[in-house]
Design a protein around this motif. Structure first.
Motif, PDB file in Angstrom:
ATOM      1  N   ALA A   1      -7.774   7.990 -11.802  1.00  0.00           N
ATOM      2  CA  ALA A   1      -7.449   6.138 -10.424  1.00  0.00           C
ATOM      3  C   ALA A   1      -5.571   6.115 -11.315  1.00  0.00           C
ATOM      4  N   ASP A   2      -5.088   6.851 -12.175  1.00  0.00           N
ATOM      5  CA  ASP A   2      -4.426   6.268 -12.860  1.00  0.00           C
ATOM      6  C   ASP A   2      -3.464   7.111 -11.770  1.00  0.00           C
ATOM      7  N   VAL A   3      -3.491   8.513 -11.855  1.00  0.00           N
ATOM      8  CA  VAL A   3      -2.252   9.745 -11.072  1.00  0.00           C
ATOM      9  C   VAL A   3      -3.224   8.664  -9.371  1.00  0.00           C
ATOM     10  N   LEU A   4      -3.860   8.559  -8.921  1.00  0.00           N
ATOM     11  CA  LEU A   4      -3.708   7.746  -7.407  1.00  0.00           C
ATOM     12  C   LEU A   4      -3.257   6.241  -7.477  1.00  0.00           C
ATOM     13  N   ALA A   5      -2.856   5.502  -8.443  1.00  0.00           N
ATOM     14  CA  ALA A   5      -2.089   5.125  -8.304  1.00  0.00           C
ATOM     15  C   ALA A   5      -1.095   4.924  -8.423  1.00  0.00           C
ATOM     16  N   TYR A   6      -0.919   5.367  -9.224  1.00  0.00           N
ATOM     17  CA  TYR A   6       0.472   5.714  -9.151  1.00  0.00           C
ATOM     18  C   TYR A   6       1.517   6.498  -8.465  1.00  0.00           C
ATOM     19  N   LEU A   7       0.940   7.464  -7.859  1.00  0.00           N
ATOM     20  CA  LEU A   7       1.027   8.023  -6.441  1.00  0.00           C
ATOM     21  C   LEU A   7       0.909   7.348  -5.008  1.00  0.00           C
ATOM     22  N   LEU A   8      -0.447   6.268  -4.875  1.00  0.00           N
ATOM     23  CA  LEU A   8       0.153   5.384  -3.886  1.00  0.00           C
ATOM     24  C   LEU A   8       1.065   4.940  -4.151  1.00  0.00           C
ATOM     25  N   GLN A   9       1.709   4.323  -5.129  1.00  0.00           N
ATOM     26  CA  GLN A   9       2.494   2.855  -5.536  1.00  0.00           C
ATOM     27  C   GLN A   9       3.980   4.223  -5.275  1.00  0.00           C
ATOM     28  N   PHE A  10       3.958   5.236  -5.675  1.00  0.00           N
ATOM     29  CA  PHE A  10       5.598   5.901  -5.629  1.00  0.00           C
ATOM     30  C   PHE A  10       6.144   5.890  -3.519  1.00  0.00           C
ATOM     31  N   CYS A  11       4.825   6.265  -2.792  1.00  0.00           N
ATOM     32  CA  CYS A  11       4.213   6.519  -1.678  1.00  0.00           C
ATOM     33  C   CYS A  11       4.618   5.437  -0.801  1.00  0.00           C
ATOM     34  N   GLU A  12       4.073   4.241  -1.403  1.00  0.00           N
ATOM     35  CA  GLU A  12       4.789   2.791  -0.972  1.00  0.00           C
ATOM     36  C   GLU A  12       6.315   2.652  -1.145  1.00  0.00           C
ATOM     37  N   VAL A  13       6.434   2.333  -1.704  1.00  0.00           N
ATOM     38  CA  VAL A  13       8.092   2.301  -2.255  1.00  0.00           C
ATOM     39  C   VAL A  13       9.268   3.120  -1.705  1.00  0.00           C
ATOM     40  N   LEU A  14       8.319   4.416  -0.957  1.00  0.00           N
ATOM     41  CA  LEU A  14       9.411   5.241   0.232  1.00  0.00           C
ATOM     42  C   LEU A  14       8.811   6.189   1.282  1.00  0.00           C
TER      43      LEU A  14
END
Length: 137
Positions: free
Chosen positions: A81-94
């Protein structure tokens, strides 16, 4: 719907909804200032390392059974969940559509790495008169 069933249908809309929840969560805590691509990539790396740590000293057999014990299963799920959360936030920002990026990558990999056909699959593909002959040499 609880946390375990939320988003289980796996649609693009589910991913966007989770991204909106993450954005709202960060905004409510004034964390957006820290959510730069560099920081999110670093956090993603740290969380992926925490996932690896769970498996670090397990045998292949033990790692295959890690979800059988509730304590280790909960740890794995939390790190995923932590990995996916940060990946989704990364994708959102970019502005990256994670599912579209994944689909495009799979397409490229299918082209780069064609499937290996068995002898019977090759025969079916090339017709009944096609057989694989092996040289006695």
């Amino acid at each position: 719907m609880d946390a375990r069933t939320a988003g289980n249908s796996g649609t693009a809309e589910d991913v966007r909804a989770l991204q909106r929840r993450l954005v709202a969560f960060a905004a409510a805590r004034d964390w957006q200032q820290f959510h730069t691509p560099k920081n999110l990539a670093a956090a993603l790396s740290v969380e992926a390392s925490e996932l690896v740590e769970i498996f670090q000293w397990l045998t292949p057999e033990q790692s295959g059974r890690v979800m059988e014990e509730s304590k280790s299963a909960a740890r794995v799920e939390d790190e995923v969940a932590d990995v996916l959360a940060y990946l989704l936030q990364f994708c959102e920002v970019l502005g990256i559509d994670a599912l579209a990026a994944l689909a495009a990558k799979i397409d490229r990999n299918e082209h780069r790495f064609p499937a290996v056909l068995t002898v019977s699959e090759e025969s079916k593909r090339n017709g009944p008169d096609s057989t694989v002959r092996h040289s006695p040499e």
